[in-house]
Design a protein around this motif. Structure first.
Motif, PDB file in Angstrom:
ATOM      1  N   PHE A   1      35.733  43.123  48.737  1.00 57.28           N
ATOM      2  CA  PHE A   1      35.437  44.554  48.929  1.00 57.28           C
ATOM      3  C   PHE A   1      33.957  44.848  48.683  1.00 57.28           C
ATOM      4  O   PHE A   1      33.327  45.586  49.444  1.00 57.28           O
ATOM      5  CB  PHE A   1      36.294  45.435  48.021  1.00 57.28           C
TER       6      PHE A   1
ATOM      7  N   ASN B   1      26.853  41.098  40.613  1.00 58.93           N
ATOM      8  CA  ASN B   1      28.104  40.456  40.194  1.00 58.93           C
ATOM      9  C   ASN B   1      27.886  39.767  38.853  1.00 58.93           C
ATOM     10  O   ASN B   1      26.819  39.218  38.597  1.00 58.93           O
ATOM     11  CB  ASN B   1      28.555  39.434  41.250  1.00 58.93           C
ATOM     12  N   ASP B   2      28.950  39.780  38.026  1.00 57.08           N
ATOM     13  CA  ASP B   2      28.778  39.196  36.687  1.00 57.08           C
ATOM     14  C   ASP B   2      28.538  37.686  36.737  1.00 57.08           C
ATOM     15  O   ASP B   2      27.685  37.162  36.060  1.00 57.08           O
ATOM     16  CB  ASP B   2      29.968  39.546  35.769  1.00 57.08           C
TER      17      ASP B   2
ATOM     18  N   ALA C   1      39.745  37.520  42.364  1.00 56.39           N
ATOM     19  CA  ALA C   1      40.943  37.358  43.206  1.00 56.39           C
ATOM     20  C   ALA C   1      40.591  36.792  44.580  1.00 56.39           C
ATOM     21  O   ALA C   1      41.379  36.032  45.173  1.00 56.39           O
ATOM     22  CB  ALA C   1      41.635  38.716  43.353  1.00 56.39           C
ATOM     23  N   SER C   2      39.407  37.136  45.102  1.00 60.04           N
ATOM     24  CA  SER C   2      39.045  36.681  46.447  1.00 60.04           C
ATOM     25  C   SER C   2      38.876  35.165  46.513  1.00 60.04           C
ATOM     26  O   SER C   2      38.932  34.589  47.603  1.00 60.04           O
ATOM     27  CB  SER C   2      37.746  37.357  46.908  1.00 60.04           C
TER      28      SER C   2
ATOM     29  N   SER D   1      43.123  33.633  46.702  1.00 58.17           N
ATOM     30  CA  SER D   1      44.032  34.523  47.436  1.00 58.17           C
ATOM     31  C   SER D   1      44.810  33.752  48.495  1.00 58.17           C
ATOM     32  O   SER D   1      44.277  32.831  49.110  1.00 58.17           O
ATOM     33  CB  SER D   1      43.197  35.611  48.130  1.00 58.17           C
TER      34      SER D   1
ATOM     35  N   TRP E   1      46.739  36.134  53.641  1.00 58.07           N
ATOM     36  CA  TRP E   1      47.543  36.286  54.864  1.00 58.07           C
ATOM     37  C   TRP E   1      47.186  37.641  55.472  1.00 58.07           C
ATOM     38  O   TRP E   1      47.235  38.661  54.774  1.00 58.07           O
ATOM     39  CB  TRP E   1      49.014  36.202  54.449  1.00 58.07           C
TER      40      TRP E   1
ATOM     41  N   SER F   1      28.176  41.327  32.576  1.00 58.94           N
ATOM     42  CA  SER F   1      29.022  42.463  32.917  1.00 58.94           C
ATOM     43  C   SER F   1      28.178  43.716  33.180  1.00 58.94           C
ATOM     44  O   SER F   1      27.277  44.036  32.403  1.00 58.94           O
ATOM     45  CB  SER F   1      29.976  42.682  31.744  1.00 58.94           C
ATOM     46  N   ALA F   2      28.473  44.408  34.268  1.00 60.42           N
ATOM     47  CA  ALA F   2      27.725  45.621  34.611  1.00 60.42           C
ATOM     48  C   ALA F   2      28.545  46.860  34.227  1.00 60.42           C
ATOM     49  O   ALA F   2      29.776  46.825  34.247  1.00 60.42           O
ATOM     50  CB  ALA F   2      27.420  45.653  36.099  1.00 60.42           C
TER      51      ALA F   2
ATOM     52  N   ASP G   1      39.401  44.860  37.285  1.00 59.05           N
ATOM     53  CA  ASP G   1      38.696  45.567  36.195  1.00 59.05           C
ATOM     54  C   ASP G   1      38.451  47.041  36.505  1.00 59.05           C
ATOM     55  O   ASP G   1      37.982  47.790  35.638  1.00 59.05           O
ATOM     56  CB  ASP G   1      37.324  44.918  35.935  1.00 59.05           C
TER      57      ASP G   1
ATOM     58  N   SER H   1      42.397  47.549  45.436  1.00 59.35           N
ATOM     59  CA  SER H   1      43.609  47.450  46.239  1.00 59.35           C
ATOM     60  C   SER H   1      44.155  46.034  46.264  1.00 59.35           C
ATOM     61  O   SER H   1      43.413  45.061  46.129  1.00 59.35           O
ATOM     62  CB  SER H   1      43.311  47.840  47.701  1.00 59.35           C
TER      63      SER H   1
ATOM     64  N   GLY I   1      43.620  42.883  49.857  1.00 58.51           N
ATOM     65  CA  GLY I   1      42.191  42.990  50.091  1.00 58.51           C
ATOM     66  C   GLY I   1      41.685  42.010  51.141  1.00 58.51           C
ATOM     67  O   GLY I   1      40.590  42.212  51.681  1.00 58.51           O
TER      68      GLY I   1
ATOM     69  N   THR J   1      43.426  41.428  54.063  1.00 58.51           N
ATOM     70  CA  THR J   1      43.718  42.187  55.283  1.00 58.51           C
ATOM     71  C   THR J   1      42.780  43.388  55.421  1.00 58.51           C
ATOM     72  O   THR J   1      42.305  43.705  56.516  1.00 58.51           O
ATOM     73  CB  THR J   1      45.191  42.663  55.259  1.00 58.51           C
TER      74      THR J   1
HETATM   75  C1  LIG Z   1      47.520  34.942  44.473  1.00 54.43           C
HETATM   76  C2  LIG Z   1      47.029  36.038  45.369  1.00 54.43           C
HETATM   77  C3  LIG Z   1      47.584  36.178  46.642  1.00 54.43           C
HETATM   78  C4  LIG Z   1      47.129  37.185  47.511  1.00 54.43           C
HETATM   79  N1  LIG Z   1      47.636  37.241  48.760  1.00 54.43           N
HETATM   80  C5  LIG Z   1      47.106  38.127  49.657  1.00 54.43           C
HETATM   81  C6  LIG Z   1      47.524  38.110  51.015  1.00 54.43           C
HETATM   82  O1  LIG Z   1      48.348  37.272  51.404  1.00 54.43           O
HETATM   83  N2  LIG Z   1      46.978  39.002  51.878  1.00 54.43           N
HETATM   84  C7  LIG Z   1      46.035  39.918  51.485  1.00 54.43           C
HETATM   85  O2  LIG Z   1      45.570  40.696  52.314  1.00 54.43           O
HETATM   86  N3  LIG Z   1      45.620  39.960  50.183  1.00 54.43           N
HETATM   87  C8  LIG Z   1      46.134  39.089  49.282  1.00 54.43           C
HETATM   88  N4  LIG Z   1      45.725  39.111  47.974  1.00 54.43           N
HETATM   89  C9  LIG Z   1      44.869  40.205  47.527  1.00 54.43           C
HETATM   90  C10 LIG Z   1      43.391  39.988  47.788  1.00 54.43           C
HETATM   91  O3  LIG Z   1      43.012  38.655  47.553  1.00 54.43           O
HETATM   92  C11 LIG Z   1      42.632  40.935  46.868  1.00 54.43           C
HETATM   93  O4  LIG Z   1      43.071  42.262  47.123  1.00 54.43           O
HETATM   94  C12 LIG Z   1      41.134  40.868  47.071  1.00 54.43           C
HETATM   95  O5  LIG Z   1      40.660  39.538  46.968  1.00 54.43           O
HETATM   96  C13 LIG Z   1      40.469  41.758  46.029  1.00 54.43           C
HETATM   97  O6  LIG Z   1      39.084  41.709  46.235  1.00 54.43           O
HETATM   98  P1  LIG Z   1      38.139  42.555  45.282  1.00 54.43           P
HETATM   99  O7  LIG Z   1      36.792  42.492  45.877  1.00 54.43           O
HETATM  100  O8  LIG Z   1      38.750  43.871  44.991  1.00 54.43           O
HETATM  101  O9  LIG Z   1      38.212  41.801  43.850  1.00 54.43           O
HETATM  102  P2  LIG Z   1      37.744  40.380  43.351  1.00 54.43           P
HETATM  103  O10 LIG Z   1      37.813  39.338  44.381  1.00 54.43           O
HETATM  104  O11 LIG Z   1      38.499  40.132  42.067  1.00 54.43           O
HETATM  105  O12 LIG Z   1      36.205  40.590  43.036  1.00 54.43           O
HETATM  106  C14 LIG Z   1      35.760  41.379  41.963  1.00 54.43           C
HETATM  107  C15 LIG Z   1      34.434  40.818  41.496  1.00 54.43           C
HETATM  108  O13 LIG Z   1      33.893  41.678  40.520  1.00 54.43           O
HETATM  109  C16 LIG Z   1      33.321  40.898  39.477  1.00 54.43           C
HETATM  110  N5  LIG Z   1      33.322  41.738  38.275  1.00 54.43           N
HETATM  111  C17 LIG Z   1      34.387  42.163  37.563  1.00 54.43           C
HETATM  112  N6  LIG Z   1      33.979  42.953  36.549  1.00 54.43           N
HETATM  113  C18 LIG Z   1      32.621  43.032  36.648  1.00 54.43           C
HETATM  114  C19 LIG Z   1      31.627  43.710  35.914  1.00 54.43           C
HETATM  115  N7  LIG Z   1      31.916  44.495  34.866  1.00 54.43           N
HETATM  116  N8  LIG Z   1      30.320  43.547  36.275  1.00 54.43           N
HETATM  117  C20 LIG Z   1      29.982  42.780  37.345  1.00 54.43           C
HETATM  118  N9  LIG Z   1      30.899  42.123  38.087  1.00 54.43           N
HETATM  119  C21 LIG Z   1      32.194  42.253  37.743  1.00 54.43           C
HETATM  120  C22 LIG Z   1      34.210  39.670  39.402  1.00 54.43           C
HETATM  121  O14 LIG Z   1      33.511  38.574  38.866  1.00 54.43           O
HETATM  122  C23 LIG Z   1      34.537  39.433  40.860  1.00 54.43           C
HETATM  123  O15 LIG Z   1      33.586  38.592  41.462  1.00 54.43           O
HETATM  124  C24 LIG Z   1      46.149  38.111  47.073  1.00 54.43           C
HETATM  125  C25 LIG Z   1      45.584  37.972  45.797  1.00 54.43           C
HETATM  126  C26 LIG Z   1      46.012  36.951  44.961  1.00 54.43           C
HETATM  127  C27 LIG Z   1      45.366  36.801  43.615  1.00 54.43           C
END
Ligand SMILES: Cc1cc2nc3c(=O)[nH]c(=O)nc-3n(C[C@H](O)[C@H](O)[C@H](O)COP(=O)(O)OP(=O)(O)OC[C@H]3O[C@@H](n4cnc5c(N)ncnc54)[C@H](O)[C@@H]3O)c2cc1C
Length: 381
Positions: free
Chosen positions: A18, A37-38, A45-46, A49, A52, A178-179, A211, A338, A341, A343
């Motif tokens: 995201f 990014n920290d 999670a990305s 994951s 799909w 951490s930010a 978070d 969300s 993430g 998709t």
């Molecule tokens: C096992 C699993 C299966 C999944 N299957 C699917 C699927 O089949 N289809 C689908 O569409 N989605 C799926 N998802 C969901 C999808 O992967 C996530 O919704 C998506 O990766 C979330 O991305 P994000 O950017 O919100 O978070 P993240 O990828 O978690 O990124 C957040 C980032 O913020 C950083 N961060 C956190 N706190 C701080 C801070 N205070 N200061 C600075 N940086 C910070 C972290 O280091 C990280 O790099 C799945 C997830 C998992 C875990």
């Protein structure tokens, strides 16, 4: 008529899909953008994951529409990278357990009614639609094959998007510690990190995955949180004809760019141990159980071996629907939080960047505003 940006500088916090997608879309709109990014990119999670790409089964009409537009953006990307081994549209196959919970017939009727590409297949008919599945594992109610579904390798996508971000003049700050978002007089004014760096901004996007609810709570805001701790197992390379993403009662499987498999399931997630110091424990029996379940549904029951696993939060809002947009009470403070993430990654970044740059809300996100959670719906501690 051209629209002019209402902000000149934005800080995005979070190097998952995201944050990275929003940052590159902001850079495309000519906004000076810093991505903080920290740690290294894609470590949340990305980086673990199943990824799909789908809008299968049932959900609100608005959420289905957003996911379909999300898939559309991936199709456009796929046309730009037709030989990509990190983005495939080889379909998805799903079946349910042979018990009262089996809803394959109803789901098929629902998907057809929506125009979602779906075929209801008997076990014997699957091989002619998609290869590599053990027909004996499919329950007598049959399976649904969705030819329009696919998968993406998010770390590879993030690499490609971040290269464009930097090329467009975006500032990338990794391993920043951490930010925290700075809020002054009801307005987001920038970000400060534990490593001592501060960035001023006209707007901040918080995209810190699991978070997000805790971080907005630091500014007195409430977003209901349903984030579980999830496990993704990666196998060693294995030569198999499987191309589709499989969603079966005991295991979900997708191919990976390097010829291995990624596996997860609901039951294995529940077996993760959360220790009191915040670390996670994964039992050998859970990992072996997932490998065994995957072998059972694959043609020829191949021996699967563990390469690695990832464990940590899977961001999910308390009501299951996405949370995108500006916090009601803090001007210039946007959030992205969300499930699904993978998709939604491209479309969410595009729409959020458009909202931040123009100051105008996009109706596609109307149902997903953080303001639907209010302090009055917050559980009493
Ligand atoms: C096992 C699993 C299966 C999944 N299957 C699917 C699927 O089949 N289809 C689908 O569409 N989605 C799926 N998802 C969901 C999808 O992967 C996530 O919704 C998506 O990766 C979330 O991305 P994000 O950017 O919100 O978070 P993240 O990828 O978690 O990124 C957040 C980032 O913020 C950083 N961060 C956190 N706190 C701080 C801070 N205070 N200061 C600075 N940086 C910070 C972290 O280091 C990280 O790099 C799945 C997830 C998992 C875990």
């Amino acid at each position: 008529m051209a629209t002019f940006p209402s902000v000149s500088k934005v800080v995005v916090v979070g190097g998952g899909i995201f944050g990275v997608s929003s940052a590159v879309h902001l850079a495309r709109l000519g906004i000076e953008t810093v991505l903080v990014n920290d740690g290294p990119l894609a470590k949340g999670a990305s980086g673990r994951s199943l990824a799909w790409l789908n809008s299968a089964r049932r959900r609100s009409a608005e959420y289905h529409r957003l996911r379909m537009i999300g898939i559309d953006r991936y199709r456009t990307l796929s046309a730009r990278y037709p030989d990509a081994d990190w983005l495939r549209f080889d379909g998805g196959l799903t079946w349910d357990a042979d018990d009262a919970s089996n809803e394959i017939a109803d789901v098929f009727a629902h998907e057809k009614a929506l125009g979602y590409d779906a075929q209801h297949l008997s076990a014997a008919a699957i091989a002619s639609a998609t290869p590599g599945i053990a027909a004996s594992a499919v329950t007598h109610q049959g399976a649904i094959f969705n030819p329009g579904e696919g998968w993406v390798d998010l770390p590879r996508l993030i690499e490609i998007l971040i290269a464009e971000f930097v090329e467009r003049g975006g500032q990338l700050v990794t391993d920043a510690g951490s930010a925290a978002v700075t809020v002054v007089n009801g307005r987001a004014t920038g970000v400060t990190t534990t490593s001592g760096i501060s960035f001023a901004a006209d707007a901040v996007l918080l995209a810190t995955g699991g978070d997000v609810p805790r971080m907005v709570a630091d500014s007195g805001q409430y977003i209901a949180d349903g984030t579980p701790i999830a496990l993704l197992v990666r196998t060693k390379q294995v030569s198999l004809p499987l191309r589709a993403v499989l969603n079966t009662p005991r295991v979900a499987i997708r191919p990976t760019p390097d010829g291995a498999l990624a596996l997860d399931s609901a039951w294995s997630e529940e077996e993760v141990v959360v220790n009191s110091d915040g670390t996670y424990g994964v039992k050998d029996s859970t990992v072996q159980g997932l490998l065994d379940e995957a072998s059972k549904v694959l043609d020829g029951h191949p021996k699967l071996e563990l390469e690695s696993y990832g464990v940590g939060p899977k961001p999910i809002p308390g009501d299951g629907e996405p949370v995108f947009g500006q916090l009601k009470d803090i001007e210039g403070y946007y959030v992205a939080f969300s499930h699904s993430g993978a998709t939604l990654g491209l479309i969410a970044g595009e729409l959020l960047a458009g909202e931040i740059a123009s100051g105008t809300e996009n109706p596609l996100l109307a149902n997903f505003r953080p303001s639907r959670f209010s302090v009055s719906t917050q559980p009493v501690a």
